[in-house]
Each structure stands twice: as structure tokens, then as C-alpha cells.
Design an enzyme around this catalytic site. Structure first.
Site, PDB file in Angstrom:
ATOM      1  CB  SER A 171      -1.341  -8.136  -9.095  1.00 15.97           C
ATOM      2  OG  SER A 171      -0.789  -9.246  -8.429  1.00 15.97           O
ATOM      3  CE1 TYR A 184      -3.814  -6.647  -4.369  1.00 17.54           C
ATOM      4  CE2 TYR A 184      -2.916  -8.737  -5.135  1.00 17.54           C
ATOM      5  CZ  TYR A 184      -2.811  -7.362  -4.995  1.00 17.54           C
ATOM      6  OH  TYR A 184      -1.699  -6.707  -5.491  1.00 17.54           O
TER       7      TYR A 184
HETATM    8  N1  LIG Z   1       4.610  -5.874  -3.932  1.00 18.26           N
HETATM    9  C1  LIG Z   1       4.105  -6.807  -4.713  1.00 18.26           C
HETATM   10  O1  LIG Z   1       4.473  -7.991  -4.602  1.00 18.26           O
HETATM   11  C2  LIG Z   1       3.082  -6.450  -5.762  1.00 18.26           C
HETATM   12  C3  LIG Z   1       2.766  -7.425  -6.709  1.00 18.26           C
HETATM   13  C4  LIG Z   1       1.798  -7.133  -7.661  1.00 18.26           C
HETATM   14  C5  LIG Z   1       1.180  -5.915  -7.670  1.00 18.26           C
HETATM   15  N2  LIG Z   1       1.500  -4.975  -6.751  1.00 18.26           N
HETATM   16  C6  LIG Z   1       0.776  -3.707  -6.788  1.00 18.26           C
HETATM   17  O2  LIG Z   1       1.699  -2.656  -6.829  1.00 18.26           O
HETATM   18  C7  LIG Z   1       1.100  -1.479  -6.310  1.00 18.26           C
HETATM   19  C8  LIG Z   1       2.068  -0.800  -5.349  1.00 18.26           C
HETATM   20  O3  LIG Z   1       2.287  -1.656  -4.248  1.00 18.26           O
HETATM   21  P1  LIG Z   1       3.696  -1.818  -3.522  1.00 18.26           P
HETATM   22  O4  LIG Z   1       4.067  -3.230  -3.619  1.00 18.26           O
HETATM   23  O5  LIG Z   1       4.634  -0.783  -3.968  1.00 18.26           O
HETATM   24  O6  LIG Z   1       3.227  -1.592  -2.005  1.00 18.26           O
HETATM   25  P2  LIG Z   1       3.453  -0.421  -0.939  1.00 18.26           P
HETATM   26  O7  LIG Z   1       4.899  -0.175  -0.719  1.00 18.26           O
HETATM   27  O8  LIG Z   1       2.605  -0.809   0.231  1.00 18.26           O
HETATM   28  O9  LIG Z   1       2.851   0.860  -1.666  1.00 18.26           O
HETATM   29  C9  LIG Z   1       1.470   1.174  -1.661  1.00 18.26           C
HETATM   30  C10 LIG Z   1       1.322   2.659  -1.874  1.00 18.26           C
HETATM   31  O10 LIG Z   1      -0.078   2.985  -1.923  1.00 18.26           O
HETATM   32  C11 LIG Z   1      -0.266   4.147  -1.119  1.00 18.26           C
HETATM   33  N3  LIG Z   1      -1.637   4.225  -0.612  1.00 18.26           N
HETATM   34  C12 LIG Z   1      -2.258   3.386   0.238  1.00 18.26           C
HETATM   35  N4  LIG Z   1      -3.504   3.819   0.477  1.00 18.26           N
HETATM   36  C13 LIG Z   1      -3.648   4.986  -0.220  1.00 18.26           C
HETATM   37  C14 LIG Z   1      -4.698   5.918  -0.360  1.00 18.26           C
HETATM   38  N5  LIG Z   1      -5.877   5.729   0.254  1.00 18.26           N
HETATM   39  N6  LIG Z   1      -4.507   7.002  -1.138  1.00 18.26           N
HETATM   40  C15 LIG Z   1      -3.315   7.202  -1.760  1.00 18.26           C
HETATM   41  N7  LIG Z   1      -2.286   6.345  -1.669  1.00 18.26           N
HETATM   42  C16 LIG Z   1      -2.465   5.252  -0.901  1.00 18.26           C
HETATM   43  C17 LIG Z   1       0.733   3.996   0.020  1.00 18.26           C
HETATM   44  O11 LIG Z   1       1.044   5.253   0.590  1.00 18.26           O
HETATM   45  P3  LIG Z   1       0.382   5.876   1.892  1.00 18.26           P
HETATM   46  O12 LIG Z   1       0.214   4.770   2.889  1.00 18.26           O
HETATM   47  O13 LIG Z   1       1.398   6.897   2.295  1.00 18.26           O
HETATM   48  O14 LIG Z   1      -0.907   6.495   1.460  1.00 18.26           O
HETATM   49  C18 LIG Z   1       1.936   3.476  -0.750  1.00 18.26           C
HETATM   50  O15 LIG Z   1       2.638   4.555  -1.314  1.00 18.26           O
HETATM   51  C19 LIG Z   1      -0.226  -1.919  -5.691  1.00 18.26           C
HETATM   52  O16 LIG Z   1      -1.287  -1.615  -6.568  1.00 18.26           O
HETATM   53  C20 LIG Z   1      -0.075  -3.421  -5.569  1.00 18.26           C
HETATM   54  O17 LIG Z   1      -1.316  -4.091  -5.602  1.00 18.26           O
HETATM   55  C21 LIG Z   1       2.452  -5.216  -5.798  1.00 18.26           C
END
Ligand SMILES: NC(=O)c1ccc[n+]([C@@H]2O[C@H](COP(=O)([O-])OP(=O)(O)OC[C@H]3O[C@@H](n4cnc5c(N)ncnc54)[C@H](OP(=O)(O)O)[C@@H]3O)[C@@H](O)[C@H]2O)c1
Length: 276
Positions: A171, A184
Site C-alpha cells: 500500500s 496498518y
Molecule cells: N482498497 C484500498 O484502498 C487499498 C489500498 C492499498 C492497499 N490495499 C490492499 O489491497 C489488498 C486487497 O484489499 P481490497 O481493497 O481489495 O479489500 P477487500 O475488498 O476488503 O478485499 C480483501 C480480501 O481479503 C480476503 N480476506 C480477508 N480475511 C481473509 C482471511 N483470513 N483469509 C483469506 N482471505 C481473507 C477477503 O475475503 P473473505 O472476507 O471472503 O475472506 C477479501 O477477498 C489488501 O492487502 C489491502 O491492504 C487496498
């Protein structure tokens, strides 16, 4: 065709498949595992890699969402393996990797994407939130990487492309610490340090380790926060045009389709309007 497996891998294969990996596209003949594929960046990445011809193993806890995604990939002519797994449990991370190799035949690409972002002041923070972030953003990523590396090394040696990819999703928070996101920040800075160390360890063996550092992306991520934290975040991003999950997926697809000689080590992607 879709194959489904339960959380420990002992689960049932509800729709077994005998198909092969894709035959067209730049990832034809390869297999990718995407963690956190039930929503957001992981879901979009699975679609993007399948469109490039990879067979994709899609892992997360919400099986209904994975089943729907697999159906979408199938309908587009791809191949998906549903893996219901909580990667914070070491055994389930290992089984997710092993089922990928057993069912799809190999592993060329791991996208270590599953993550959670629980923000707010450090003083008086619920320690349980810190435990969730460390368990998933660090330990889940480590368990999955550890289980996958022998297969990635084998793919780099013998695979159709003679190169393999491990993509860790960090991130902007892995580059810049901010008041209100201390733990975080800790986890994502850790992902960056681990990725660079691992990159140096395996790059001569043609396993490319890449770090992707998104800014604000429109996904479910912020929704897991306490209401008072969500309010602060909503104000911060109120007037900003955020990135889409597809924007990040496109960048990941770019990384893993480079020629063998070329390793893109790091991509930092902010919305144009995001200053910090
Ligand atoms: N959105 C942003 O602004 C942003 C910015 C920078 C970085 N990121 C990073 O991008 C990545 C994806 O995030 P996103 O934004 O796409 O958010 P998201 O839609 O909340 O996706 C998170 C995913 O992680 C899965 N997950 C959660 N707990 C888990 C577990 N214990 N085992 C396996 N899977 C698990 C969730 O699925 P289930 O709940 O079905 O398990 C979901 O598929 C993360 O690492 C986040 O830190 C996001």
C-alpha cells in the site's frame, strides 16, 4: 470449469474438472493463485489473469462470492478453482497452495493480496484489531509465500515461460506512515521489507518478487472499520476520484506478463488527486 474445495482441503470437489489451463493469452499454460479473491483487488486480478489465459485458483473465506466469481470466469472461457481458506491458519494456507498444484498441475504466479485495514489512534485501540492485521497482512502472506515458493522455483526452472512471479500487495501505507494508521503502516512496511529481501534471495532463479502499493481504491476494505473511523475516512476521501480494483488488476497483469529478462520490482499507484 470450476472445482471447489473445503477449508482444510479435505472438502468436497463439487464440480470436478478435467480441463487444461488456457491455451491463448500471454499466460497460457500457467497457473495463478490469488488470495483474497472474493472481492475488490483480488477478484479483479483473478479476472484479469484468467483473461490472459492463466488457470486461476481463487482463495478467501466467503465461498459464495468465490463460486460466483468462478462462474464468471468460466462463462468468459477461463478456468477457476475455488479454495475456501482462511490464510491466517497456516495449515489452510498450505492446503490452498497444495490443492492448486494438485488440481491445476503447477503454480507459476502467486498474488498475495488478502489484507485488512483497521485504522484509528494507537492510544486505546482495540488490540484485537491489531491482531487481525498482523495475522492476515503479515502471517497470512508469509504462510502462503512459504508454501508457494518451492512450486514457484520449480515453475521458473521448468515452466512454459521459465519465469515465475510472487506479487505482494502492500500500500502507499507501506511507504508513508500517517497519524491514525500505525499498525496498518507497520504491517505494510513489513511486507515491503520482506519482499525486497526475498527478491534478492530468489531473483537469480527467475522468481520475480514484485511489490504493488496502491493508494485509495474503491473496495470493501474501509468498511471493516469502526463507525467513527469510517466517518474520518469518508471525510478524507469525500471529493477524491478513487482508483478502481480493475486499475490495480491491470497493473498486476502488466507485472506478470513481462518478458523473462524484465522484473518490475515495485509499482506505486495513487489516484491522481491523492496527495499523500
Ligand atoms: N482498497 C484500498 O484502498 C487499498 C489500498 C492499498 C492497499 N490495499 C490492499 O489491497 C489488498 C486487497 O484489499 P481490497 O481493497 O481489495 O479489500 P477487500 O475488498 O476488503 O478485499 C480483501 C480480501 O481479503 C480476503 N480476506 C480477508 N480475511 C481473509 C482471511 N483470513 N483469509 C483469506 N482471505 C481473507 C477477503 O475475503 P473473505 O472476507 O471472503 O475472506 C477479501 O477477498 C489488501 O492487502 C489491502 O491492504 C487496498
Amino acid at each position: 470449469m470450476t472445482t471447489t474445495t473445503g477449508p482444510t482441503g479435505a472438502g468436497t470437489a463439487t464440480t470436478a474438472t478435467t480441463g487444461t489451463t488456457g491455451t491463448t493469452g500471454r499466460l497460457a499454460g500457467t497457473v495463478a493463485l490469488v488470495t483474497g479473491a472474493s472481492s475488490g483487488i483480488g477478484e479483479a486480478t483473478a479476472v484479469a489473469l484468467a483473461a490472459e489465459g492463466a488457470a486461476v485458483a481463487i482463495a478467501a473465506r466467503r465461498k459464495d462470492r468465490l463460486d460466483a466469481l468462478a462462474a464468471r470466469i468460466d462463462a468468459a472461457g477461463g478456468r477457476a478453482l475455488v479454495l475456501e481458506a482462511d490464510v491466517t491458519v497456516a495449515e489452510q494456507a498450505v492446503v490452498a497452495v497444495e490443492r492448486t498444484v494438485a488440481e491445476l498441475g503447477r503454480l507459476d504466479t502467486l498474488v498475495n493480496n488478502a489484507g485488512v485495514m483497521l485504522l484509528g489512534p494507537i492510544v486505546d485501540a482495540p488490540v484485537e484489531e491489531w491482531e487481525r492485521m498482523v495475522s492476515l497482512n503479515l502471517l497470512g502472506l508469509l504462510y502462503t509465500a512459504h508454501a508457494a515458493l518451492p512450486h514457484l522455483l520449480a515453475a521458473a526452472e521448468q515452466g512454459p515461460r521459465r519465469v515465475a512471479d510472487l506479487v505482494n500487495i502492500s500500500s502507499v501505507a507501506g511507504r508513508v506512515a500517517r497519524n491514525g494508521s500505525g499498525v496498518y503502516n507497520l504491517t505494510k512496511h513489513g511486507v515491503g521489507a520482506f519482499s525486497e529481501s526475498l527478491r534478492q534471495e530468489v531473483t537469480r532463479k527467475h522468481v520475480r518478487v514484485s511489490l504493488v502499493e496502491p493508494g485509495a481504491v474503491d473496495t470493501e476494505l474501509a468498511g471493516h472499520n469502526r463507525p467513527e473511523v469510517r466517518e474520518v475516512m469518508a471525510q478524507r476521501f469525500a471529493d477524491m476520484e478513487r482508483l478502481t480494483a480493475e486499475d490495480i488488476a491491470e497493473s498486476i497483469a502488466f507485472l506478470v506478463t513481462r518478458p523473462r529478462r524484465m522484473a518490475v520490482n515495485e509499482i506505486l499507484i495513487r489516484p491522481t488527486e491523492q496527495e499523500q
